[in-house]
Design an enzyme around this catalytic site. Sequence first.
Site, PDB file in Angstrom:
ATOM      1  N   SER A   8       0.748  -1.092  -0.097  1.00 23.73           N
ATOM      2  CA  SER A   8       0.018  -0.040  -0.060  1.00 23.73           C
ATOM      3  C   SER A   8       0.972   1.448   0.030  1.00 23.73           C
ATOM      4  O   SER A   8       2.059   1.124   0.333  1.00 23.73           O
ATOM      5  CB  SER A   8      -1.011  -0.080   1.134  1.00 23.73           C
ATOM      6  N   HIS A   9       0.567   2.322  -0.526  1.00 24.77           N
ATOM      7  CA  HIS A   9       0.804   3.600  -0.366  1.00 24.77           C
ATOM      8  C   HIS A   9       1.125   4.230   1.039  1.00 24.77           C
ATOM      9  O   HIS A   9       2.088   4.849   1.239  1.00 24.77           O
ATOM     10  CB  HIS A   9       0.281   4.695  -1.039  1.00 24.77           C
ATOM     11  N   SER A  10       0.301   3.445   1.856  1.00 25.09           N
ATOM     12  CA  SER A  10       0.362   4.015   3.403  1.00 25.09           C
ATOM     13  C   SER A  10       0.699   2.798   4.127  1.00 25.09           C
ATOM     14  O   SER A  10       0.010   1.885   4.400  1.00 25.09           O
ATOM     15  CB  SER A  10      -1.080   4.509   3.610  1.00 25.09           C
TER      16      SER A  10
END
Lengths: 136, 107
Positions: A8-10
């Site tokens: 995930s980007h986060s």
Amino acid sequence: MIGLVIVSHSARLAAGVHELAAQMAGGQVAIGQAGGLSDDGETLGTDASRILSAIEEVWCEDGVLLLMDLGSAVMSAELALEMLPEHRRRNCLLSNAPLVEGAIVAALHASLGEPLQAVNAVAEAALSAPKLANNC
Amino acid sequence: MSNISHSSFLDENPAQVEPPLQPSKSVVVTVSDPRGLHLRSGRDVVRIASRFQARITAANLSRNTNAVDLKSILQLMQLQARQGHSLHLAASGPDADAAIEALCSLF
């Protein structure tokens, strides 16, 4: 039993999806996570070398299924696969499944001992599974 | 002409056109969990259901839903089953009785 990697980007989103997936797997499946660009989890983005580390952490001969959020997460995951030696890359699969639903389904079916392609197939079926009771 | 006679031969042979009869069993259960049928309890249902060869479905009678595959966690979540809802469980296959018996205790 196959392993899973959550991309995930986060970092916080990856950790949250990991938490859900781990509960579905009942502790029986190796699940790695690669979220964000920095170790402190503050910078959003995806990084192929972090994904590569996560794959190596959960590696097993039965294979590893990667679940990504979207966009450059997919490109970074592809890059990570290219960095793997050929014999390992053959047993890794990028899933087209939506991240949350896909991770939940994949973790459960991986824990039932299903093979890589079968786990991916049920996870990808989440693409067409409506959430609301009226539609079922 | 030979094709036509071949297909009429098949029609006269029921073993090739009718599926074998499978034992089937169904039951209505009530959801007792105050939080309804949620992800974790759904996981346990799928896990138990997957041990059986039988095809197993569930419909939420309280919401008038169609029957869904009990071996699919996402389909099970689509039932949106709350505490007190009635679910119709149906199994067909060689171990249908055992499957229903095992599943009943989870609700």
